[in-house]
Design a protein around this motif. Structure first.
Motif, mmCIF file in Angstrom:
data_model
loop_
_atom_site.group_PDB
_atom_site.id
_atom_site.type_symbol
_atom_site.label_atom_id
_atom_site.label_comp_id
_atom_site.label_asym_id
_atom_site.label_seq_id
_atom_site.Cartn_x
_atom_site.Cartn_y
_atom_site.Cartn_z
ATOM 1 N N ASN A 154 0.783 -1.244 0.000
ATOM 2 C CA ASN A 154 0.000 0.000 0.000
ATOM 3 C C ASN A 154 0.811 1.288 0.000
ATOM 4 O O ASN A 154 0.307 2.332 -0.381
ATOM 5 C CB ASN A 154 -0.937 0.031 1.210
ATOM 6 N N SER A 155 2.049 1.225 0.471
ATOM 7 C CA SER A 155 2.788 2.469 0.700
ATOM 8 C C SER A 155 3.706 2.879 -0.435
ATOM 9 O O SER A 155 4.127 4.037 -0.516
ATOM 10 C CB SER A 155 3.635 2.327 1.974
ATOM 11 N N GLY A 156 4.072 1.931 -1.300
ATOM 12 C CA GLY A 156 5.043 2.242 -2.345
ATOM 13 C C GLY A 156 6.479 2.146 -1.870
ATOM 14 O O GLY A 156 7.416 2.331 -2.654
ATOM 15 N N GLU A 157 6.693 1.865 -0.572
ATOM 16 C CA GLU A 157 8.046 1.721 -0.035
ATOM 17 C C GLU A 157 8.579 0.329 -0.365
ATOM 18 O O GLU A 157 7.819 -0.632 -0.468
ATOM 19 C CB GLU A 157 8.040 1.897 1.487
ATOM 20 N N ASN A 158 9.925 0.215 -0.500
ATOM 21 C CA ASN A 158 10.491 -1.112 -0.723
ATOM 22 C C ASN A 158 10.651 -1.837 0.608
ATOM 23 O O ASN A 158 10.592 -1.227 1.680
ATOM 24 C CB ASN A 158 11.821 -1.030 -1.485
ATOM 25 N N LEU A 159 10.870 -3.143 0.535
ATOM 26 C CA LEU A 159 10.920 -3.969 1.738
ATOM 27 C C LEU A 159 12.051 -3.552 2.661
ATOM 28 O O LEU A 159 11.887 -3.518 3.888
ATOM 29 C CB LEU A 159 11.064 -5.445 1.347
ATOM 30 N N ASP A 160 13.207 -3.220 2.091
ATOM 31 C CA ASP A 160 14.353 -2.808 2.909
ATOM 32 C C ASP A 160 14.009 -1.596 3.765
ATOM 33 O O ASP A 160 14.324 -1.536 4.960
ATOM 34 C CB ASP A 160 15.566 -2.489 2.019
ATOM 35 N N SER A 161 13.374 -0.615 3.143
ATOM 36 C CA SER A 161 13.012 0.616 3.856
ATOM 37 C C SER A 161 11.988 0.344 4.954
ATOM 38 O O SER A 161 12.093 0.880 6.069
ATOM 39 C CB SER A 161 12.461 1.642 2.861
ATOM 40 N N ILE A 162 11.004 -0.502 4.650
ATOM 41 C CA ILE A 162 9.960 -0.815 5.633
ATOM 42 C C ILE A 162 10.559 -1.499 6.852
ATOM 43 O O ILE A 162 10.259 -1.158 7.995
ATOM 44 C CB ILE A 162 8.874 -1.697 4.982
ATOM 45 N N ILE A 163 11.421 -2.487 6.597
ATOM 46 C CA ILE A 163 12.036 -3.214 7.716
ATOM 47 C C ILE A 163 12.934 -2.294 8.528
ATOM 48 O O ILE A 163 12.886 -2.286 9.769
ATOM 49 C CB ILE A 163 12.832 -4.426 7.185
ATOM 50 N N LYS A 164 13.730 -1.494 7.856
ATOM 51 C CA LYS A 164 14.672 -0.609 8.553
ATOM 52 C C LYS A 164 13.952 0.401 9.437
ATOM 53 O O LYS A 164 14.333 0.633 10.587
ATOM 54 C CB LYS A 164 15.550 0.121 7.532
ATOM 55 N N ASN A 165 12.886 1.004 8.918
ATOM 56 C CA ASN A 165 12.223 2.101 9.634
ATOM 57 C C ASN A 165 11.153 1.650 10.620
ATOM 58 O O ASN A 165 10.921 2.315 11.635
ATOM 59 C CB ASN A 165 11.592 3.070 8.627
ATOM 60 N N LEU A 166 10.488 0.523 10.326
ATOM 61 C CA LEU A 166 9.339 0.134 11.144
ATOM 62 C C LEU A 166 9.500 -1.209 11.851
ATOM 63 O O LEU A 166 8.918 -1.421 12.910
ATOM 64 C CB LEU A 166 8.077 0.093 10.267
ATOM 65 N N PHE A 167 10.283 -2.118 11.268
ATOM 66 C CA PHE A 167 10.425 -3.458 11.849
ATOM 67 C C PHE A 167 11.900 -3.867 11.901
ATOM 68 O O PHE A 167 12.280 -4.906 11.335
ATOM 69 C CB PHE A 167 9.623 -4.477 11.030
ATOM 70 N N PRO A 168 12.745 -3.063 12.535
ATOM 71 C CA PRO A 168 14.193 -3.339 12.505
ATOM 72 C C PRO A 168 14.571 -4.695 13.097
ATOM 73 O O PRO A 168 15.583 -5.279 12.704
ATOM 74 C CB PRO A 168 14.799 -2.183 13.311
ATOM 75 N N TRP A 169 13.758 -5.216 14.028
ATOM 76 C CA TRP A 169 14.068 -6.514 14.635
ATOM 77 C C TRP A 169 13.870 -7.672 13.649
ATOM 78 O O TRP A 169 14.267 -8.800 13.926
ATOM 79 C CB TRP A 169 13.198 -6.739 15.870
ATOM 80 N N CYS A 170 13.285 -7.382 12.489
ATOM 81 C CA CYS A 170 13.054 -8.420 11.484
ATOM 82 C C CYS A 170 14.128 -8.429 10.390
ATOM 83 O O CYS A 170 14.028 -9.199 9.430
ATOM 84 C CB CYS A 170 11.682 -8.225 10.824
ATOM 85 N N ALA A 171 15.137 -7.578 10.529
ATOM 86 C CA ALA A 171 16.126 -7.404 9.460
ATOM 87 C C ALA A 171 16.828 -8.701 9.083
ATOM 88 O O ALA A 171 17.089 -8.971 7.902
ATOM 89 C CB ALA A 171 17.153 -6.344 9.865
ATOM 90 N N SER A 172 17.128 -9.533 10.063
ATOM 91 C CA SER A 172 17.869 -10.767 9.779
ATOM 92 C C SER A 172 17.020 -11.802 9.046
ATOM 93 O O SER A 172 17.539 -12.824 8.580
ATOM 94 C CB SER A 172 18.401 -11.367 11.086
ATOM 95 N N TRP A 173 15.721 -11.552 8.932
ATOM 96 C CA TRP A 173 14.816 -12.512 8.315
ATOM 97 C C TRP A 173 14.351 -12.072 6.928
ATOM 98 O O TRP A 173 13.406 -12.641 6.384
ATOM 99 C CB TRP A 173 13.580 -12.709 9.196
ATOM 100 N N LYS A 174 14.995 -11.086 6.334
ATOM 101 C CA LYS A 174 14.487 -10.512 5.087
ATOM 102 C C LYS A 174 14.291 -11.567 3.992
ATOM 103 O O LYS A 174 13.244 -11.618 3.343
ATOM 104 C CB LYS A 174 15.425 -9.414 4.583
ATOM 105 N N ASN A 175 15.261 -12.423 3.782
ATOM 106 C CA ASN A 175 15.158 -13.437 2.722
ATOM 107 C C ASN A 175 14.033 -14.430 3.017
ATOM 108 O O ASN A 175 13.288 -14.828 2.120
ATOM 109 C CB ASN A 175 16.485 -14.172 2.564
ATOM 110 N N GLU A 176 13.911 -14.830 4.290
ATOM 111 C CA GLU A 176 12.846 -15.754 4.668
ATOM 112 C C GLU A 176 11.466 -15.103 4.501
ATOM 113 O O GLU A 176 10.500 -15.768 4.100
ATOM 114 C CB GLU A 176 13.032 -16.227 6.104
ATOM 115 N N LEU A 177 11.384 -13.807 4.811
ATOM 116 C CA LEU A 177 10.118 -13.095 4.626
ATOM 117 C C LEU A 177 9.698 -13.134 3.159
ATOM 118 O O LEU A 177 8.516 -13.357 2.836
ATOM 119 C CB LEU A 177 10.261 -11.640 5.086
ATOM 120 N N LYS A 178 10.643 -12.915 2.271
ATOM 121 C CA LYS A 178 10.328 -12.951 0.845
ATOM 122 C C LYS A 178 9.786 -14.314 0.437
ATOM 123 O O LYS A 178 8.840 -14.412 -0.354
ATOM 124 C CB LYS A 178 11.575 -12.614 0.029
#
Length: 675
Positions: A154-178
């Protein structure tokens, strides 16, 4: 019509209702009559010859659209019936309607079903366990998974930006999230189901096809949008693509009431509207019909702290001598006592309990007050908690209907099968695989490798399908009654105290009288769900009086004679979870503004000097607080400042500090420790 408009509207409302063609931005301050203005705009357009079915009215609830169209019908009088042809409803409901019309053009089956947020979370959870399994470190929970996914869509933001700004504790799981999200998309498409985000996403991308886009744009001569400050980037982009050649669009909203960034809504949409639509005509509604003048003086001063906003100064013709009050309390118990004292005082003066509301930033802030109200036997209702469609028994009942509409709906099958005694996730998975392998033919239940008792229940479900298909009964409420009869023994076996739950199901069956098909009934419930069974009952009875307790978010759009904003301490307002950036703090300021502008006659702000904090994952702790930073000296000048229950402070009557000033500068000594 012209006389009616002149008599019923003020000058600015009249300008908005009768504005010509082209882009129009109506900045409507709190209580300034935006609903009336939009309703009269619809009536004006129809009176000028615009066909009702060529008007698109977008709102954030179906109820808001109905209210506007009912008002427009009253203005038109003899033409009131034609307004049923207006395309009025929510963004998601409109997307659903358009997608079913143009589904073949995008390879979408027109009989798709729609998941609510709870079902979307459950599907993500199933995929999470299949894809990730047990990990040493905690993988994001299903609610977080859906929040990240929705934000991305909905926001037009990329996944990296969303995780960094709003869900930083999920950063290590980025590939698994995809990987989870890829499978989530595959499963939805395989099962012919859409979630809320898909509805908007498909609508946006269907407009990329030139032929389809021209057809959809040409359907509507005028587009009207309510609560534009609550739209997200995807919704704004959809509207932009709907007005490529025809620029007739009117949006109405208030930047000062933009409080839904957690849903990816952005205040930039309303602030940037004139940039996106050149030659925009801006009309500002400043006359407030809700609050008395002293309340508006306070709220005007409060919102002046916002750095990005449309300049407006709300005013009222309703005079009053009661200034808003800022009340300092010793602790939560004192705060509760003071609120109850004021509520009862106004009640004795003739203000009903239901015309009084206690508002708060988070649901936990009302805990002490709820206990105090129960002790005093004062009835209350709390809003902002579990929604009606989130109740387990309601989801069960609708799960059966989802299967009837779409046999491929895996999550609905899993839910219903696990209501059968002896069926767990493994057996449910086995049965669903059996169905898939047999092309969802329910006759195949005869050969399913399950126990006799489980097979009997599955065959009972098969019988429901057969009975409904063969039934000569055409009314949907009777068909729903058949589903109710099937579900009743399952409900009684799975839930204690089943009678109140059965009443909820009866409400749903009764609601079905207004629909022609199961699909339409299910879709409307998911897209515009009732918040509680009280939504089915209409207005409260005369003797049904209760104090309203509500989160600020749930109170938006409401108004009350007396408003009590509690826990107005820094860390609560603004929330200490939302002070990481200037943008977040500005939204917290707007939240306070929304709460205070709900008041018609009396406004009280209370804050406890100390209270118990209940941080998630930690034990309760005692916190000493200070008043919210939003109540600056400029704001306080417009308020009465009161201390309730003098604070515990021992004194020495024989000591006069003015005559014997201390010679030691203790403040300087403390500073010197760090020189």
């Amino acid at each position: 019509m012209k006389d009616r408009l002149i008599n019923d509207l003020n000058e600015k409302q009249y300008q908005a209702a009768t504005a010509g063609n082209g882009p129009i931005l109506v900045v409507a301050g709190a209580g300034s009559g935006k609903t009336r203005t939009l309703a009269y705009r619809v009536a004006y357009l129809v009176s000028k010859g615009v066909a009702p079915d060529r008007i698109l009215l977008l709102t954030f609830t179906r109820r808001a659209a109905k209210e506007m169209l009912d008002r427009a019908a009253q203005v038109l009088e003899n033409k009131s019936t034609v307004l049923t042809q207006v395309w009025g409803g929510t963004f998601h409901a409109t997307a659903n309607r358009l997608l079913r019309i143009y589904s073949k053009a995008i390879g979408l089956s027109p009989d798709f079903t729609i998941m609510d947020q709870g079902d979307a979370q459950d599907l993500l959870d199933v995929i999470r366990h299949k894809k990730i399994g047990k990990q040493k470190k905690r993988f994001p929970r299903k609610s977080t998974l859906l929040s990240i996914y929705s934000r991305r869509m909905n926001s037009g933001e990329n996944l990296d930006s969303i995780i960094k700004n709003l869900f930083p504790w999920c950063a290590s799981w980025k590939n698994e999230l995809k990987e989870v999200y890829k499978e989530y998309v595959v499963q939805k498409q395989k099962q012919n189901i859409l979630d809320y985000d898909d509805l908007l996403f498909y609508w946006y991308h269907i407009l990329e096809d030139k032929t389809v886009s021209e057809s959809i744009e040409n359907r509507f001569d005028h587009i009207l949008v309510d609560e534009y400050q609550d739209t997200n980037k995807l919704q704004a982009d959809i509207l932009l693509n709907m007005r490529k050649t025809n620029k007739n669009i009117m949006v109405v909203g208030d930047d000062a009431q933009s409080i839904y960034s957690f849903r990816a809504a952005t205040v930039k949409n309303i602030l940037d509207f004139p940039k996106l639509y050149p030659d925009t005509k801006i009309i500002i509604l400043e006359q407030n019909y809700r609050s008395k003048e002293p309340i508006l003086k306070t709220t005007n001063n409060l919102i002046e702290q916002a750095k990005e906003r449309y300049s407006k100064e709300l005013f009222s013709v309703r005079d009053g001598n009661d200034l808003p009050k800022l009340i300092t309390c010793k602790d939560e118990n004192d705060e509760s006592d003071k609120v109850i004292e004021l509520v009862l005082k106004h009640y004795e003066e003739g203000v009903k309990l239901s015309d009084q509301a206690v508002l708060f930033r988070a649901g936990s802030h009302s805990a002490a007050l709820e206990i105090a109200l129960m002790k005093k036997e004062i009835p209350f209702r709390k809003y902002g908690g579990l929604k009606f469609l989130e109740a387990a028994h309601v989801k069960d009942f609708l799960g059966i209907i989802r299967i009837l509409v779409n046999r491929k709906d895996e999550m609905a099958w899993f839910r219903i099968m696990q209501l059968i005694e002896g069926v767990g996730p493994a057996t449910a998975s086995l049965v669903f695989s059996h169905l898939q392998n047999n092309n969802f033919n329910l006759d195949s239940f005869q050969s399913a490798h399950v126990s006799k008792l489980i097979r009997l229940e599955l065959l009972r479900l098969r019988k429901l399908f057969i009975d409904m298909e063969k039934s000569s009964i055409t009314t949907l409420s009777n068909l729903l009654s058949m589903v109710q009869s099937f579900y009743k023994p399952l409900l009684e076996n799975n839930y204690e105290n089943s009678q109140p739950r059965l009443h909820d199901i009866e409400h749903l069956v009764e609601l079905g009288k207004a629909y022609k098909t199961l699909s339409q009934f299910l879709t409307d419930l998911v897209l515009d769900p009732p918040s509680s069974t009280s939504d089915f009952a209409g207005m409260s009875k005369k003797d049904d009086d209760f104090l309203v307790l509500s989160t600020i978010h749930s109170a938006k759009g409401c108004e009350y004679d007396s408003v009590y904003l509690i826990h107005a301490a820094d860390g609560c307002i603004p929330s200490d979870m939302s002070t990481g950036s200037e943008k977040e703090i500005e939204e917290e300021l707007r939240l306070a503004y929304v709460a205070m502008t709900r008041a018609r006659n009396y406004l009280y702000i209370t804050w406890p000097l100390r209270f118990y904090s209940r941080p998630q994952g930690f034990s309760d702790r005692h916190v000493y607080s200070q008043c919210s930073r939003f109540f600056t000296p400029e704001v306080l000048k417009t308020m009465d400042n009161i201390t309730f229950n003098k604070l515990d402070q021992e004194t020495d009557p024989g000591f006069d500090s003015t005559k014997t000033p201390m010679e030691i500068d203790i403040k300087s000594k403390i500073k010197s420790f760090w020189d």
